[in-house]
Scaffold this motif. Structure first.
Motif, short mmCIF file in Angstrom:
data_model
loop_
_atom_site.label_atom_id
_atom_site.label_comp_id
_atom_site.label_asym_id
_atom_site.label_seq_id
_atom_site.Cartn_x
_atom_site.Cartn_y
_atom_site.Cartn_z
N TRP A 138 0.77 -1.26 -0.14
CA TRP A 138 0.00 0.07 -0.05
C TRP A 138 0.90 1.26 0.02
O TRP A 138 2.01 1.42 0.81
N THR A 198 -0.38 -0.75 -4.65
CA THR A 198 -1.88 -1.85 -5.01
C THR A 198 -2.57 -0.72 -5.36
O THR A 198 -3.72 -0.91 -6.12
N GLU A 199 -2.58 0.70 -4.93
CA GLU A 199 -3.76 1.66 -5.57
C GLU A 199 -3.52 1.99 -6.94
O GLU A 199 -4.44 2.61 -7.40
N PHE A 249 -6.79 -5.20 -8.97
CA PHE A 249 -6.99 -4.60 -7.65
C PHE A 249 -6.80 -5.71 -6.63
O PHE A 249 -6.14 -5.59 -5.68
N PHE A 250 -7.90 -6.45 -6.56
CA PHE A 250 -8.24 -7.72 -5.60
C PHE A 250 -7.16 -8.71 -5.63
O PHE A 250 -6.74 -9.06 -4.49
N TRP A 310 -3.72 -8.16 -6.31
CA TRP A 310 -2.75 -7.37 -5.67
C TRP A 310 -3.11 -7.15 -4.22
O TRP A 310 -1.97 -7.19 -3.46
N TRP A 311 -4.45 -6.75 -3.87
CA TRP A 311 -4.50 -6.62 -2.44
C TRP A 311 -4.13 -7.78 -1.55
O TRP A 311 -3.73 -7.89 -0.63
N ARG A 312 -4.71 -8.80 -2.31
CA ARG A 312 -4.62 -10.42 -1.59
C ARG A 312 -2.89 -10.51 -1.56
O ARG A 312 -2.38 -11.05 -0.51
N SER A 348 -0.41 -8.30 -1.48
CA SER A 348 -0.07 -7.60 -0.52
C SER A 348 -0.11 -7.80 1.02
O SER A 348 0.63 -7.90 2.05
N ARG A 349 -1.44 -8.74 1.19
CA ARG A 349 -1.77 -9.22 2.66
C ARG A 349 -0.84 -10.46 2.64
O ARG A 349 -0.37 -10.59 3.98
#
Length: 232
Positions: free
Chosen positions: A110, A165-166, A205-206, A208-210, A212-213
């Protein structure tokens, strides 16, 4: 026929109109680059550059003497910008892959609240500053939309190079404005492709969101050897 001349003159008949082959090929390369970006593969950058070069000749159609619907200086200028930032991203991801990241070139993260504010302000300020410039060059109206897509594309590509990620959400903002502009200007192949990009960028986005988590998740025994009963 000379292959280069054929490439510049080739058209695809669709119904009662035609599509420019270079526009279709350029957007196809762009889609392939987006897929590579979602998978965090270095090859996404050179593939994207090839598409940018093709689209540059499309949006500067009058300069190249081809029968394109309209000249979009913002769209043309952002292809040049894409190439410049892509070279930076290509180098950065190549270095990341050499450092070792399981076959991928970057670990999504992020950007942080301060960076998000800077990105948002840069998008608005850049659009306001470029609108009169593109207007003086005779860009297709509404000129602010052309400036918006240029600035948004610049920030999104830079964000991708940095691994933020944004950047996917910035692409969504670009597509919301860019799709109606392209339809209005008569670039139907690009408009349809960007409409698809809108849904694709949300999926990216989702993804990369996953990622990054998972990248920020502490390594524990359960992480390495998950409970087979609850693991999916």
């Amino acid at each position: 026929m000379d292959p280069l001349r054929w490439l510049f003159e080739a058209q695809i008949p669709v119904g009662g109109s035609v599509l420019i082959l270079r526009e279709v090929l350029g957007n196809t390369f762009g889609l392939a680059s987006a897929v590579g970006g979602m998978r965090r593969r270095v090859w996404a950058w050179p593939v994207g550059i090839a598409g940018n070069l093709l689209l540059l000749t499309v949006f500067l159609g009058n300069v190249f003497g081809s029968a394109t619907p309209a000249t979009l200086w913002g769209q043309a200028g952002r292809q040049v910008m894409f190439i410049g930032v892509a070279l930076y991203g290509w180098y950065r991801w190549q270095q990341g892959r050499k450092s070792g990241s399981g076959g991928t070139a970057v670990a999504p993260r992020w950007a942080g609240n301060q960076t998000r504010v800077i990105l948002a302000l840069s998008l608005v300020a850049g659009t306001m500053a470029l609108t009169p410039v593109f207007d003086s060059l005779g860009s297709y109206p509404p000129v602010w939309a052309d400036a918006w897509t240029f600035m948004g594309s610049l920030l999104a590509t830079y964000g991708m190079a940095r691994g933020w990620t944004e950047f996917w959400l910035i692409w969504v903002a670009v597509d919301i404005v860019g799709v109606p502009l392209l339809f209005s200007a008569g670039y139907y192949a690009s408009a349809v492709m960007y409409l698809f990009y809108g849904f694709f960028t949300l999926a990216g986005f989702f993804v990369w969101w996953r990622a990054s988590r998972l990248a920020n998740r502490p390594v524990t025994v359960e992480t390495v050897f998950p409970d087979p009963v609850v693991a999916k």
